[in-house]
Design a protein around this motif. Structure first.
Motif, short mmCIF file in Angstrom:
data_model
loop_
_atom_site.label_atom_id
_atom_site.label_comp_id
_atom_site.label_asym_id
_atom_site.label_seq_id
_atom_site.Cartn_x
_atom_site.Cartn_y
_atom_site.Cartn_z
N ARG A 114 67.01 31.37 48.71
CA ARG A 114 65.56 30.25 48.95
C ARG A 114 65.37 32.23 47.91
N ASP A 115 64.55 31.62 46.84
CA ASP A 115 63.98 32.35 45.87
C ASP A 115 62.57 32.09 45.78
N ARG A 158 31.37 49.22 50.55
CA ARG A 158 32.73 48.75 49.79
C ARG A 158 32.77 47.41 48.82
N LEU A 159 33.11 47.57 47.50
CA LEU A 159 34.09 46.87 46.41
C LEU A 159 35.59 46.93 46.64
N SER A 160 36.16 46.11 46.83
CA SER A 160 37.24 45.41 46.70
C SER A 160 37.57 44.60 45.28
N TYR A 161 39.29 44.53 45.07
CA TYR A 161 38.99 43.09 44.09
C TYR A 161 40.12 43.55 44.27
N SER A 162 40.77 42.44 44.57
CA SER A 162 42.56 41.39 45.07
C SER A 162 42.61 40.32 44.07
N TYR A 163 44.48 40.91 43.96
CA TYR A 163 45.20 40.39 42.93
C TYR A 163 46.36 39.80 43.66
N SER A 164 46.62 38.64 44.01
CA SER A 164 48.04 38.15 44.19
C SER A 164 48.88 37.11 43.38
N GLU A 165 50.16 37.21 43.73
CA GLU A 165 51.02 36.26 43.29
C GLU A 165 52.15 35.40 44.08
N GLU A 166 52.24 34.48 43.90
CA GLU A 166 53.32 33.55 44.87
C GLU A 166 54.23 33.13 44.00
N HIS A 167 55.06 33.57 44.19
CA HIS A 167 57.26 32.62 43.77
C HIS A 167 57.22 31.70 44.34
N ASN A 168 57.45 30.83 44.15
CA ASN A 168 58.25 29.21 44.73
C ASN A 168 59.10 28.64 43.91
N GLY A 169 60.39 29.36 43.87
CA GLY A 169 61.70 29.03 43.61
C GLY A 169 61.56 28.56 41.98
N PRO A 211 53.96 29.80 39.10
CA PRO A 211 53.30 31.43 40.15
C PRO A 211 51.86 30.57 40.40
N GLU A 212 51.42 31.05 41.69
CA GLU A 212 50.45 31.14 41.87
C GLU A 212 49.68 31.86 41.77
N THR A 213 48.96 32.61 41.49
CA THR A 213 47.84 33.56 40.71
C THR A 213 46.73 32.93 41.49
N ARG A 214 46.17 34.57 41.88
CA ARG A 214 45.08 34.44 43.13
C ARG A 214 43.76 35.33 41.87
N ASN A 215 42.73 36.01 41.64
CA ASN A 215 41.77 37.43 42.00
C ASN A 215 40.83 36.92 42.68
N LYS A 216 40.41 37.71 43.32
CA LYS A 216 38.86 37.92 44.49
C LYS A 216 38.58 39.12 44.07
N ILE A 217 37.37 39.17 44.36
CA ILE A 217 36.22 40.17 44.07
C ILE A 217 35.68 40.47 45.44
N PHE A 218 35.49 41.11 46.14
CA PHE A 218 34.41 41.43 47.65
C PHE A 218 33.90 42.03 47.97
N LEU A 219 32.05 41.91 47.98
CA LEU A 219 31.38 43.19 48.57
C LEU A 219 30.96 43.74 49.80
N ASP A 220 31.33 43.95 50.68
CA ASP A 220 31.23 44.33 52.17
C ASP A 220 29.97 45.33 52.16
#
Length: 64
Positions: free
Chosen positions: A9-10, A31-42, A46-55
């Motif tokens: 699998r790739d 708390r202020l945070s930023y999340s960047y994620s990237e998922e590659h399926n074969g 790619p599926e890219t997500r950007n999220k901002i959190f304030l807690d």
């Protein structure tokens, strides 16, 4: 396998989450945070997500 298909699998994934925290008082924090994620399926795009959190966290003392 005899069918000529490969079982390799790739797929891969990564996530980066930097954060800033500020203790407002003894029992509260912000708390202020930023999340960047990237998922590659074969071979698909790619599926890219950007999220901002304030807690805001508040804890209560054990004794009153």
């Amino acid at each position: 396998t005899g069918s000529g298909e490969s079982s390799e699998r790739d797929d891969w994934y990564y996530n980066i989450t930097p954060a800033l925290s500020y203790k407002c008082s003894e029992n509260t924090a912000l708390r202020l945070s930023y999340s960047y994620s990237e998922e590659h399926n074969g071979d698909s795009d790619p599926e890219t997500r950007n999220k901002i959190f304030l807690d805001f966290t508040m804890s209560f003392p054990q004794s009153y």
